[in-house]
Design a protein around this motif. Sequence first.
Motif, PDB file in Angstrom:
ATOM      1  N   GLY A 244       0.813  -1.208   0.000  1.00  0.00           N
ATOM      2  CA  GLY A 244       0.000   0.000   0.000  1.00  0.00           C
ATOM      3  C   GLY A 244       0.847   1.260   0.000  1.00  0.00           C
ATOM      4  N   PRO A 245       0.251   2.400  -0.307  1.00  0.00           N
ATOM      5  CA  PRO A 245       1.011   3.648  -0.409  1.00  0.00           C
ATOM      6  C   PRO A 245       1.478   4.152   0.954  1.00  0.00           C
ATOM      7  CG  PRO A 245      -1.333   4.092  -0.622  1.00  0.00           C
ATOM      8  CD  PRO A 245      -1.190   2.598  -0.590  1.00  0.00           C
ATOM      9  N   GLU A 246       2.636   4.785   0.957  1.00  0.00           N
ATOM     10  CA  GLU A 246       3.197   5.366   2.175  1.00  0.00           C
ATOM     11  C   GLU A 246       2.760   6.825   2.306  1.00  0.00           C
ATOM     12  OE1 GLU A 246       4.947   3.765   4.386  1.00  0.00           O
ATOM     13  OE2 GLU A 246       5.736   1.977   3.377  1.00  0.00           O
ATOM     14  N   ALA A 247       3.038   7.424   3.449  1.00  0.00           N
ATOM     15  CA  ALA A 247       2.715   8.835   3.674  1.00  0.00           C
ATOM     16  C   ALA A 247       3.365   9.698   2.596  1.00  0.00           C
ATOM     17  CB  ALA A 247       3.188   9.271   5.051  1.00  0.00           C
ATOM     18  N   GLY A 248       2.589  10.609   2.035  1.00  0.00           N
ATOM     19  CA  GLY A 248       3.082  11.514   1.011  1.00  0.00           C
ATOM     20  C   GLY A 248       2.991  10.989  -0.402  1.00  0.00           C
ATOM     21  N   ALA A 249       2.698   9.707  -0.571  1.00  0.00           N
ATOM     22  CA  ALA A 249       2.652   9.117  -1.911  1.00  0.00           C
ATOM     23  C   ALA A 249       1.476   9.668  -2.715  1.00  0.00           C
ATOM     24  CB  ALA A 249       2.541   7.599  -1.809  1.00  0.00           C
ATOM     25  N   ALA A 250       1.681   9.841  -4.011  1.00  0.00           N
ATOM     26  CA  ALA A 250       0.602  10.253  -4.901  1.00  0.00           C
ATOM     27  C   ALA A 250      -0.363   9.088  -5.096  1.00  0.00           C
ATOM     28  CB  ALA A 250       1.167  10.704  -6.239  1.00  0.00           C
ATOM     29  N   VAL A 251      -1.654   9.389  -5.081  1.00  0.00           N
ATOM     30  CA  VAL A 251      -2.690   8.366  -5.248  1.00  0.00           C
ATOM     31  C   VAL A 251      -3.707   8.859  -6.270  1.00  0.00           C
ATOM     32  CG1 VAL A 251      -4.525   7.041  -4.125  1.00  0.00           C
ATOM     33  CG2 VAL A 251      -2.411   7.532  -2.880  1.00  0.00           C
ATOM     34  N   ARG A 252      -4.050   7.980  -7.202  1.00  0.00           N
ATOM     35  CA  ARG A 252      -5.078   8.267  -8.199  1.00  0.00           C
ATOM     36  C   ARG A 252      -6.327   7.475  -7.819  1.00  0.00           C
ATOM     37  NH1 ARG A 252      -4.878  10.042 -13.561  1.00  0.00           N
ATOM     38  NH2 ARG A 252      -6.590   9.299 -14.885  1.00  0.00           N
ATOM     39  N   VAL A 253      -7.375   8.178  -7.421  1.00  0.00           N
ATOM     40  CA  VAL A 253      -8.622   7.534  -7.016  1.00  0.00           C
ATOM     41  C   VAL A 253      -9.544   7.464  -8.228  1.00  0.00           C
ATOM     42  CG1 VAL A 253     -10.665   7.752  -5.548  1.00  0.00           C
ATOM     43  CG2 VAL A 253      -8.394   8.265  -4.621  1.00  0.00           C
ATOM     44  N   LEU A 254      -9.942   6.248  -8.586  1.00  0.00           N
ATOM     45  CA  LEU A 254     -10.721   6.010  -9.797  1.00  0.00           C
ATOM     46  C   LEU A 254     -12.214   6.145  -9.515  1.00  0.00           C
ATOM     47  CD1 LEU A 254      -8.774   2.869 -11.077  1.00  0.00           C
ATOM     48  CD2 LEU A 254      -8.268   5.296 -11.459  1.00  0.00           C
ATOM     49  N   LEU A 255     -12.933   6.723 -10.483  1.00  0.00           N
ATOM     50  CA  LEU A 255     -14.357   6.996 -10.329  1.00  0.00           C
ATOM     51  C   LEU A 255     -15.150   6.452 -11.510  1.00  0.00           C
ATOM     52  CD1 LEU A 255     -14.062  10.779  -9.362  1.00  0.00           C
ATOM     53  CD2 LEU A 255     -14.111   8.829  -7.795  1.00  0.00           C
ATOM     54  N   ALA A 256     -16.438   6.289 -11.287  1.00  0.00           N
ATOM     55  CA  ALA A 256     -17.345   5.898 -12.372  1.00  0.00           C
ATOM     56  C   ALA A 256     -18.628   6.707 -12.241  1.00  0.00           C
ATOM     57  CB  ALA A 256     -17.654   4.416 -12.301  1.00  0.00           C
TER      58      ALA A 256
END
Length: 256
Positions: A244-256
């Motif tokens: 899983g992502p660490e603190a500060g990591a960029a995350v792309r949240v997918l939507l529909a």
Amino acid sequence: MSDPVVLLTDFGSGDTYAGALIGACWRVDPTLRVVTATHGVPPGDVLAGAYHLKASALAFPRGSVFCAVVDPGVGSERRVLAVDTGEVRCVAPDNGLLSYLWSEADSTMRRCAAVAVPAGASPTFHGRDVFAPAAARLAAGADLDDIGEPGAPPMLLDVAFARRDDAALLGRVAAVDHFGNAITTVRLADLGGARLTGARWDGGGTDSVVRTYAEIGDGLAVLVGSAGHVEVAARGRPGRCLGGPEAGAAVRVLLA
């Protein structure tokens, strides 16, 4: 009964700094109730502090006074602010720590005042000599106008707010909690009615979307946490154990 003073800092518990804030409040009024939200914000992590300040404020009663100190620029030209959101009040450095508390408040209710640093204040410990006494005065009955001059709104961290990119929201991990859940800057309000379908980050991702931690299977999943932020979590262990992502990591949240 006076309103409580609520301490939220990155001071940890191994030194006397956190206790000094209590003493500073009691020097103003020894009858004040002084309680702790957390002293566990990662050192100097203003974004994490902004999230924890927002999350804590949701739990405390109207009128509570937060003394929020995550202040890597202590002693510099950054302002000391006292704000009233219409729900809670807070004394904090003007470094982005107020990003969520201020931006999510009713714009017709919120107020901001700049607090002067008194002569003799330690340039390395404004928490004790500036923030805590100002918060104590508010809790003891003073108004914002009594402790500062009306000023410009707080600065907001750009990184605290997600941006839309086609069928996704681009954010980052604001904080990783005690359980290892990665709490992102993507908020439920940012979805605009869209449905979560997954998340991606450097080296990983998940298409599992759940409502509760108990619904998570053997891998990682995304869900909306109690403070209204999208999280990446695993069940029974830190998400980082499964990539899983660490603190500060960029995350792309997918939507529909």
